[in-house]
Design an enzyme around this catalytic site. Structure first.
Site, mmCIF file in Angstrom:
data_model
loop_
_atom_site.group_PDB
_atom_site.id
_atom_site.type_symbol
_atom_site.label_atom_id
_atom_site.label_comp_id
_atom_site.label_asym_id
_atom_site.label_seq_id
_atom_site.Cartn_x
_atom_site.Cartn_y
_atom_site.Cartn_z
ATOM 1 N N HIS A 137 -1.839 0.409 -9.793
ATOM 2 C CA HIS A 137 -2.393 -0.518 -8.801
ATOM 3 C C HIS A 137 -3.036 -1.740 -9.487
ATOM 4 O O HIS A 137 -4.236 -1.967 -9.378
ATOM 5 C CB HIS A 137 -3.411 0.198 -7.895
ATOM 6 N N GLU A 161 -4.071 7.716 -4.824
ATOM 7 C CA GLU A 161 -4.401 7.009 -6.069
ATOM 8 C C GLU A 161 -5.744 7.508 -6.588
ATOM 9 O O GLU A 161 -6.665 7.682 -5.787
ATOM 10 C CB GLU A 161 -4.459 5.504 -5.821
ATOM 11 N N ARG A 194 0.866 -1.181 0.000
ATOM 12 C CA ARG A 194 0.000 0.000 0.000
ATOM 13 C C ARG A 194 0.902 1.230 0.000
ATOM 14 O O ARG A 194 1.956 1.235 0.656
ATOM 15 C CB ARG A 194 -0.894 0.040 1.258
HETATM 16 P P1 NAP Z 1 -0.456 -11.664 4.734
HETATM 17 O O1 NAP Z 1 -0.365 -13.075 4.295
HETATM 18 O O2 NAP Z 1 -1.250 -11.319 5.939
HETATM 19 O O3 NAP Z 1 1.041 -11.124 4.900
HETATM 20 C C1 NAP Z 1 1.382 -9.954 5.557
HETATM 21 C C2 NAP Z 1 2.658 -10.213 6.328
HETATM 22 O O4 NAP Z 1 3.080 -8.994 6.940
HETATM 23 C C3 NAP Z 1 2.491 -11.253 7.445
HETATM 24 O O5 NAP Z 1 3.475 -12.238 7.292
HETATM 25 C C4 NAP Z 1 2.662 -10.454 8.715
HETATM 26 O O6 NAP Z 1 3.358 -11.158 9.738
HETATM 27 C C5 NAP Z 1 3.521 -9.301 8.258
HETATM 28 N N1 NAP Z 1 3.365 -8.118 9.083
HETATM 29 C C6 NAP Z 1 2.210 -7.502 9.455
HETATM 30 N N2 NAP Z 1 2.479 -6.415 10.186
HETATM 31 C C7 NAP Z 1 3.825 -6.349 10.291
HETATM 32 C C8 NAP Z 1 4.722 -5.455 10.928
HETATM 33 N N3 NAP Z 1 4.260 -4.396 11.613
HETATM 34 N N4 NAP Z 1 6.061 -5.694 10.841
HETATM 35 C C9 NAP Z 1 6.521 -6.765 10.153
HETATM 36 N N5 NAP Z 1 5.716 -7.648 9.522
HETATM 37 C C10 NAP Z 1 4.401 -7.442 9.581
HETATM 38 O O7 NAP Z 1 -1.043 -10.754 3.578
HETATM 39 P P2 NAP Z 1 -0.831 -10.920 1.988
HETATM 40 O O8 NAP Z 1 -1.926 -11.716 1.430
HETATM 41 O O9 NAP Z 1 0.577 -11.312 1.740
HETATM 42 O O10 NAP Z 1 -1.073 -9.393 1.545
HETATM 43 C C11 NAP Z 1 -0.217 -8.377 2.025
HETATM 44 C C12 NAP Z 1 -0.716 -7.002 1.604
HETATM 45 O O11 NAP Z 1 -0.499 -6.818 0.216
HETATM 46 C C13 NAP Z 1 -2.223 -6.759 1.771
HETATM 47 O O12 NAP Z 1 -2.553 -6.374 3.095
HETATM 48 C C14 NAP Z 1 -2.510 -5.655 0.771
HETATM 49 O O13 NAP Z 1 -2.413 -4.388 1.384
HETATM 50 C C15 NAP Z 1 -1.366 -5.797 -0.239
HETATM 51 N N6 NAP Z 1 -1.884 -6.198 -1.563
HETATM 52 C C16 NAP Z 1 -1.696 -5.355 -2.620
HETATM 53 C C17 NAP Z 1 -2.145 -5.708 -3.867
HETATM 54 C C18 NAP Z 1 -1.940 -4.812 -5.053
HETATM 55 O O14 NAP Z 1 -2.814 -4.745 -5.911
HETATM 56 N N7 NAP Z 1 -0.812 -4.140 -5.160
HETATM 57 C C19 NAP Z 1 -2.810 -6.932 -4.061
HETATM 58 C C20 NAP Z 1 -2.978 -7.760 -2.959
HETATM 59 C C21 NAP Z 1 -2.510 -7.386 -1.717
HETATM 60 P P3 NAP Z 1 2.777 -12.533 10.417
HETATM 61 O O15 NAP Z 1 2.942 -13.585 9.379
HETATM 62 O O16 NAP Z 1 3.631 -12.725 11.596
HETATM 63 O O17 NAP Z 1 1.335 -12.224 10.726
#
Ligand code: NAP
Length: 324
Positions: free
Chosen positions: A285, A266, A237
């Site tokens: 995006h 955005e 994000r």
């Molecule tokens: P996810 O599986 O929940 O992965 C997020 C990771 O970040 C988790 O491993 C979590 O740790 C870690 N985390 C959370 N807070 C943290 C912090 N303060 N310090 C260090 N690590 C931290 O989510 P995902 O499915 O990979 O998606 C991640 C993000 O990508 C989404 O929230 C979204 O904003 C973004 N996204 C963007 C697009 C786009 O179009 N560009 C598309 C999809 C998603 P733990 O494993 O320990 O919980």
């Protein structure tokens, strides 16, 4: 009487027909602004809301006393106050997993495009500039064999790292809330502190969710720690990064280049200096924006809202506490 669902996103006719068998659908384009009378009217009878990029406010929730579930067609839910929903007994469903690989593909496209200057040089060719063989001024940098630093090592972070480690022989560093021993074994990934990652990685890629804790996680100090040859990638994000510090780092040569799918504002404003930088690849995006994946996300969001409103456990419930 059928329960009512406000449909704000593009679902496609077959999915709308599926929902319409069980529920009354209220289609609404544009923002769900509770200061508008027409929005107040539909909120007052809504049991569910489905859509993407839903900015949900307490005022909106006040106007929706029958609301049982919000089903967002996205994995991220930073525009939704989860605690407020939980307090009111409203379920929040999202669409993880089905978009992981596609978003990782976008991340890796940015790695390749930034390092090999793909978009910059493709535009250069189209502009009629290719008149002789190229010299070092137009060379890029290798991707294979380099060090990829993942900030956030969840579903998407691990999928980007897998591409780097198994496809391009990259060494993987990661900084994440919890350790991921299985991926360490599979990919040879090494967990480290954020500062060490910034100092050692050739590519720094952000995939943490936007939360109060991660807002502006990466700013001037973090860019200053990166190698001057370092390339910064953001597919999470925009607000996880202090964008003016990023612009400054790119202008001053503190870092070499950036590949960005997301921005603080955005669509990216026409006045953004990022638009005039040859060393920036800016995408609108499109992390999950393929026909197949957007269809799978819409299907998942429909399944989630249907199950939730039928009193069954949805596939992806963010606020598990709400069912206790
Ligand atoms: P996810 O599986 O929940 O992965 C997020 C990771 O970040 C988790 O491993 C979590 O740790 C870690 N985390 C959370 N807070 C943290 C912090 N303060 N310090 C260090 N690590 C931290 O989510 P995902 O499915 O990979 O998606 C991640 C993000 O990508 C989404 O929230 C979204 O904003 C973004 N996204 C963007 C697009 C786009 O179009 N560009 C598309 C999809 C998603 P733990 O494993 O320990 O919980």
């Amino acid at each position: 009487m059928k329960k009512s669902i406000i449909v704000t996103g593009r679902l496609g006719d077959p999915l709308k027909e599926t929902l319409a068998q069980h529920f009354e659908l209220i289609e609404h384009s544009g923002p769900l602004d509770p200061t508008q009378q027409d929005v107040l009217d539909i909120l007052s009878k809504a049991h569910g809301i489905i859509g993407s990029g839903l900015p949900i406010t307490p005022e909106l929730l006040d106007a929706a006393p029958a609301l049982e579930v919000i089903s967002t067609i996205s994995v991220g839910y930073d525009s939704i106050p989860v605690d407020e929903l939980t307090k009111r007994g409203i379920m929040l469903c999202n669409t993880p997993d089905v978009l992981t690989e596609t978003t990782a593909d976008t991340g890796f496209a940015l790695v390749m495009a930034s390092a090999r200057r793909v978009t910059e040089l493709a535009e250069w060719v189209k502009a009629g500039n290719w008149k002789a063989s190229l010299g070092p001024d137009h060379f890029g940098n290798d991707v294979h064999g380099k060090t990829l630093g993942m900030i956030g090592f969840g579903r998407i972070g691990q999928a980007v790292a897998r591409r780097g480690a198994l496809g391009f022989g990259m060494s993987i560093l990661y900084s994440n809330a919890s350790p991921k021993p299985e991926r360490e074994k599979e990919l040879g990934a090494k967990r480290c502190e954020l500062n060490e990652l910034l100092e050692k990685a050739d590519f720094v890629c952000v995939t943490v969710p936007l939360t109060a804790e991660t807002k502006h996680l990466i700013g001037a100090d973090e860019f200053a720690r990166m190698k001057s040859s370092g390339i910064f990638i953001n597919i999470a994000r925009g607000k996880v990064v202090d964008e003016s510090a990023l612009i400054d780092a790119l202008e001053k040569g503190t870092i070499k280049a950036a590949g960005l799918d997301v921005f603080e504002q955005e669509p990216l404003p026409a006045t953004s200096p990022l638009l005039n930088m040859a060393n920036v690849v800016a995408l609108p995006h499109i992390g999950s924006a393929t026909h197949e994946t957007r269809q799978a996300m819409a299907q998942r969001a429909v399944d989630n809202i249907r199950l939730a409103l039928q009193g069954k456990p949805p596939i992806n419930l963010v606020n598990e506490d709400v069912r206790q």
